[in-house]
Design a protein around this motif. Structure first.
Motif: not given
Length: 252
Positions: A118-127
């Motif tokens: 989900l979008p939160r996964y990609f956001k946190l992985e990038k962070a």
């Protein structure tokens, strides 16, 4: 102000009293050493401070919070991280992923989010990627982020282990014989690294070490352990001249 206050800490294994009435006070921002002969109980104290062992008696207070008897996860979240005498990296993972593992305490998403990307996964992985690379850059390891940890030279593996510990955002960093296996040049570089970590991460450091060049070159105060009991403590230069320390530790 004291960051760590340990009072009358002790532990018994069956009929063996491994550590007895050990006390120590470490001020915020201090570089503190714990030394003593092999088998004196130094690593046992580290294991009690990090929740691997539960003390038989005594108290451990970190930054005003009693953490005595807490488990390893609770103590890590309270603010203590450590490295080990025998390096414990995830050798088959990349340098970057070794640091990211430690970041999961602060960057959390659900299993559902991870499985379905989900979008939160990609956001946190990038962070996490950005934060991990930031830490690796401090140790000049960012250009090796994609390598397997097993492919790093020994000195760089030590640095990576410290970087991973810092990723948990500790208040107190415990280093267990960080100079073990290092040559003099690597030890000198390690001293610079530890000073940098203290000064730039607002860190307090407690280390176990047998390399007296590192101990005398970096530690502001020392406690000396012998047969599970505190032999003496004080400023490094004074402690290393103490006749009892020379007899018990240096064997002279």
């Amino acid at each position: 102000m004291a960051l760590l206050e340990v009072k009358n800490l002790g532990i018994s294994f069956g009929g063996l009293r491994a550590v007895d009435e050990f006390s120590i006070t470490i001020e915020k921002g201090q570089l503190y050493g714990l030394i003593g002969p092999n088998g004196a109980g130094k690593t046992t104290i580290f294991n009690m401070l990090t929740g691997v062992y539960k003390p038989t008696d005594g108290t451990i207070v970190l930054d005003g919070k009693n953490i005595t008897g807490k488990n390893t996860i609770e103590i890590n979240r309270a603010g203590i991280a450590r490295t080990f005498q025998n390096i414990r990296l995830f050798k088959d993972m990349t340098v970057l992923d070794n640091v990211k593992v430690a970041l999961h305490n602060h960057y959390k998403y659900s299993t559902f989010t991870g499985v379905f990307r989900l979008p939160r996964y990609f956001k946190l992985e990038k962070a996490m990627d950005a934060k991990a690379l930031e830490l690796l850059k401090v140790f000049e390891l960012d250009d090796k982020a994609s390598l397997l940890a097993s492919g790093l030279p020994y000195g760089d593996q030590r640095k990576l282990e410290i970087a991973r510990a810092l990723a948990t955002q500790p208040k107190l960093l415990l280093l267990d014989e960080p100079a073990a296996g290092m040559n003099p040049n690597e030890t000198a570089e390690l001293m610079d690294t530890i000073r940098f970590v203290r000064d730039n991460f607002d860190m307090t450091v407690l280390l176990i070490e047998h390399d007296m060049s590192l101990v005398s070159g970096i530690c502001e105060k020392l406690s000396v352990l012998n047969f599970g009991q505190l032999l003496c403590e004080g400023k490094t230069a004074e402690v290393l001249k103490n006749p009892e320390v020379i007899t018990a530790y240096l064997g002279e």
